[in-house]
Structure formats: C-alpha cells, structure tokens
Enzyme design. Structure first.
Site, PDB file in Angstrom:
ATOM      1  N   CYS B  77      47.459  38.561  38.432  1.00  0.00           N
ATOM      2  CA  CYS B  77      47.441  37.367  37.388  1.00  0.00           C
ATOM      3  C   CYS B  77      46.373  37.988  36.167  1.00  0.00           C
ATOM      4  CB  CYS B  77      46.254  36.303  38.157  1.00  0.00           C
ATOM      5  SG  CYS B  77      46.446  34.734  37.283  1.00  0.00           S
ATOM      6  N   HIS B 170      48.476  35.651  43.377  1.00  0.00           N
ATOM      7  CA  HIS B 170      47.449  36.188  44.178  1.00  0.00           C
ATOM      8  C   HIS B 170      47.609  36.475  45.592  1.00  0.00           C
ATOM      9  CE1 HIS B 170      44.756  35.647  40.854  1.00  0.00           C
ATOM     10  NE2 HIS B 170      45.498  34.482  40.586  1.00  0.00           N
ATOM     11  N   GLU B 172      45.853  38.396  47.527  1.00  0.00           N
ATOM     12  CA  GLU B 172      44.622  38.477  48.046  1.00  0.00           C
ATOM     13  C   GLU B 172      44.039  37.115  48.740  1.00  0.00           C
ATOM     14  OE1 GLU B 172      45.270  38.545  44.832  1.00  0.00           O
ATOM     15  OE2 GLU B 172      43.635  37.362  44.017  1.00  0.00           O
TER      16      GLU B 172
END
Lengths: 293, 199
Positions: B77, B170, B172
């Site tokens: 991002c 994302h 994660e």
C-alpha cells in the site's frame, strides 16, 4: 465482495498506528497538519478548548466545512458526532468521511445509548475511561478505542489515568480463571465474549490510541510509552503559539517516543504551548469525560 | 536471516506476525544505520505523506535507495507508493526503486475499501487469496521489467521487479505469507542456487 466487515474497519485503524491525528477547524489548518506529517485530520467547527470556553450545544460540523477539508487534503478525514446521534453518523457516512468519532466532546444526543456502529461501513472510534467502557463500545462496533482524557484542558493527567486504568484492568484479566472472568465481566459491565478475548490476547482486540490533553512532544512520548498506539491532538496544536512547528514536533515524537536524546532536540524552540487547566478546578458537570455510558 | 520492518508509521506489527509464521527473525527499524545488519526490508502500509516526511527528516532516503541495490524490499500500500518512481501528490517523494507510477487512494475513501478474492501467480503456480484493499493505490504505468503477479479488474495490483515486490493491498492483515516468502526466502534460495565461481 464484502464492504462492511469489521476487519476492514480495524484495518484502517492499523494503518493509522504510529501517526498523529490532528483536530482542524478549516482547510488552512488541515493543510498545515498534512504538511507537518499528520496521518489524518479530525474536522470540527470548534476545537475542544473553544467549546469549553464558549459553551452552548456542540453538534456535528457543517457538511460544507467537511467537504472543503476533504478537497484540501489527501490523508483520511475524520469527523465527530454526538453520542447516540445515529442520524449525524448517517450524514457523515454519506459525506464519505473515513472515520467517525462518537465523541464526548460534543453535547450528547442520547443519555442511555450509543450508536449501533456495526450498521455502518465507516469505522468508528470511541473514547473510554476504563476497560468496561472500551469493551461496551467495541461490542457496539467501534473499530478503534481512545482514552477520553479531558479534552481541551491541555492537561495530560486524565489521559494518563485512563490509559493506566485500561492497561491494569487488561493485565488483571490475563491472570483470572475462567469462572472469575464471568464475575469480572459483571463488574466491568462488559460483554463476556470480549472479556474472554481480552484475557486471551492480553490487549484490546482493536487499536488503542490516546487522546485528551496532549500538548507537547513529551506528552505524546509519555502516552506512547504507557502503551498508546498513536495519539490524537485536539487543541494542543492550534491553540499553541506556533502550530506548524508543534505539529511537526509531535509527529516525530510519536515515531521516536523512546529516544530521549531525539525528543530533547525535537522539543527545542517550539514557542508557547496552549494554556492548561487544572482538572480539579473544572466543575464535575463541565468535565467532558463524564459523558458516555 | 534478519528482516527489518520500517517502523516510522503504519501497520508494522502485522508484518511481524507474518514473518514470525515463516520463522524469520525481524526488527523494527527507524534509523539509517540499522539497515546495515539487514537481509531485507518491509515498507508497511500507512500514509505515504507521513512516511515521506519522516524519511526525509531522518536521512533514510538515500540509505534505503542504496539498500535496494542488493537487498530485497517488500512494500504494501503506502509502501508500494514509496517504492514507485512517480506518485500524484505534492507531499510524496517516492524512492524510485521500482519502475512504476501510482495513483494514491485510487479506489476511493474508506467507504470504498474492500476485501475480495484474488488469484496470484507466484513462484510458478497460481494461488487464490483474500486481498484487503484499504484506501488503496493503483499502478497506472509500469516498465517492461515489471512482472505482474496479480491483477484486480484487469489492473495490476501485485508486482515484482528483480528481487523487489510491491502490493496495492495488505496480505499482512489476512495473515497471508506468500509474498513475504517470495521476497525473502525464495529469493535467497535463488541466489544461493546460482553457481559460485569463487569456490
């Protein structure tokens, strides 16, 4: 494709970590905040120190002012609603604000209920003074929690009290047995499943930020060292003598919160901080933190 | 192996959880001299205006550019925006590590953030993952050396160039580790498998 799920809301809160969210009253201030490295701005017509001074009913900001700020900056724009005022929240969602603060700083609209925040696509942040209040708000759908502190006071003592309270209550949960957790949920007035979750995680299930009384880089560092994941600065910037330098300094102080040498340099030559208030001299009925249920 | 997570601002911890799931040691880094010890770097999501501001003030710009010459970087991002060569905002100065141009917040404000299924071509096979896009950037231009790992609505959203990887979304946040693995483990294996003439 799901657009309203809770993880997405908490996701944005995760992105704001380690940043500073600044209260701004017009596009010029929003630009100063963005230039200084703010991670988001909170658009409101009167910052808490002015609300305190001028009194009267404080409501959601004028949509025109929010739109002007959205046009001015590219970082997330947040705005406040009165506690329980879900119609104001619906309007802010229509305006596509990035985060809604259901805030004790504005005059409450409902003396018993907060907004049912799960119904919204926009994430909410809510204030708390203790773990029970934090978990009630998360139960209603808040994606971020902040300490209430005492907004507009320029005095950090209440934010410290609230952060320490939440932290010590979380620690206590982690050592209780399962049956004790139910008794503790009753004492806290918090949803049992969230109490179980916090006991297991050892932290809140959403990011935990600090707000209410932060006026200096040292205040920001203090809150970060006490466990805050970032800070909101309300009146502290634009009620100070040199807002731009102070904004810059607080942004760096949040990143380097445990580097005292750097903090010493950052804190140099910032001119005068906002005037502070002694909490004991604010009558109880005028304390903003008392609002919220 | 030591991987650094650039911890100026943003969702640094979630990247830590992903690295932990791969058994990789990691450090939260904020100073230029900490880069020396590292085998790779993650630039997390956050605000690219804030990241630019803090990188410039703390002399991280050139250090990261030099680091990128022989160590892998993974950006998600805002991290991808920082790795690009051109972005569309006056306050963002990208590092120019990848041959891409990006538009910030190109999918719209938070009410338009979304999670969706995404097929990814990585390390020789295709995998379907859940991808979380939060006020996400879009890649608008890319050079011929850029390998596209995934597209959303026919637009690239995961790319690789040399040893570096950049993502609009994302992984994660969903605990997905395939990109971290590709950037830091597979990449290392590739380098090791090359014949060593010195020996």
């Amino acid at each position: 494709m799901s657009k309203s799920n809770f993880e997405l809301k908490v996701g944005l809160a995760e992105m704001l970590k380690g940043g500073v969210i600044m209260d701004v009253m017009n596009p010029e201030q929003a630009r100063i905040a963005e230039d200084a490295g703010a991670v988001a701005v909170m658009a409101l017509e009167r910052i808490p120190a002015l609300i305190r001074k001028e009194g009267g009913i404080s409501r959601m900001s004028d949509p025109e002012m929010i739109r002007d700020i959205q046009k001015e900056v590219s970082i997330p724009v947040m705005a406040k609603i009165r506690i329980g005022h879900f119609a104001e929240a619906q309007i802010l969602e229509a305006l596509e604000v990035d985060f809604i603060d259901e805030s004790e700083v504005l005059t409450p609209a409902d003396e018993h209920n907060h907004v049912w925040k799960h119904d919204f696509k926009v994430p909410f942040v809510c204030g708390c003074r203790d773990l029970g209040e934090a978990l009630r708000r998360i139960g209603e759908g808040a994606a971020m929690i902040r300490t209430k502190g005492e907004a507009g006071s320029g005095n950090i003592v209440e934010a410290v009290r609230h952060m320490r309270k939440v932290t010590s209550q979380i620690k206590e949960l982690t050592i209780l047995s399962r049956e004790e957790l139910m008794a503790q949920a009753k004492i806290l007035g918090a949803p049992f499943t969230l109490v179980q979750q916090v006991a297991k995680l050892g932290k809140l299930p959403v990011p935990n930020f600090a707000a209410g009384g932060i006026a200096t880089p040292a205040d920001a560092s203090l809150m970060m060292q006490l466990g805050a994941e970032t800070v909101f600065v309300g009146s502290g910037i634009f009620m100070s003598e040199d807002p731009s330098s102070r904004a810059n300094a607080i942004v760096e102080a949040v990143t380097f919160y445990n580097d005292a040498g750097k903090l010493a340099n950052i804190s140099h030559g910032l001119k005068k901080a906002m005037d502070g208030l002694d909490i004991a001299k604010i009558p109880k009925e005028e304390r903003l933190q008392e609002r919220g249920w | 192996m030591n991987i650094g997570i650039l911890s100026l601002q943003g969702d640094v911890e979630k990247h830590g959880s992903v690295l932990r799931s791969l058994g990789i040691d990691f450090f939260f880094v904020r100073y230029a001299d900490e880069l020396i010890e590292l085998d790779g770097l993650i630039i997390p999501g956050g605000e690219s205006t804030t990241l630019t501001h803090l990188m410039k003030k703390n002399k991280l710009f050139q250090s990261i550019q030099l680091f990128a010459k022989n160590k892998p970087i993974l950006g998600t991002c805002a991290g991808m925006i920082m790795m690009s060569k051109k972005s569309n905002h006056r306050l963002v100065t990208p590092l120019g590590i990848m041959d891409i141009e990006v538009d910030r917040n190109a999918y719209g404000r938070q009410v338009f953030s979304f999670v969706d299924d995404l097929p990814v071509r990585i390390n020789g096979h295709t995998e379907k993952i859940k991808a979380t896009f939060i006020r996400a950037p879009k890649i608008t231009q890319w050079g011929k050396d850029v390998e596209i790992l995934a597209e959303y609505n026919k637009e690239p959203c995961a790319i690789k160039q040399g040893m570096h990887i950049a993502l609009s979304f994302h992984p994660e946040l969903n605990g997905i580790n395939i990109f971290h693995k590709e950037a830091f483990i597979n990449h290392k294996a590739e380098r090791k498998s090359k014949p060593s003439y010195a020996a």
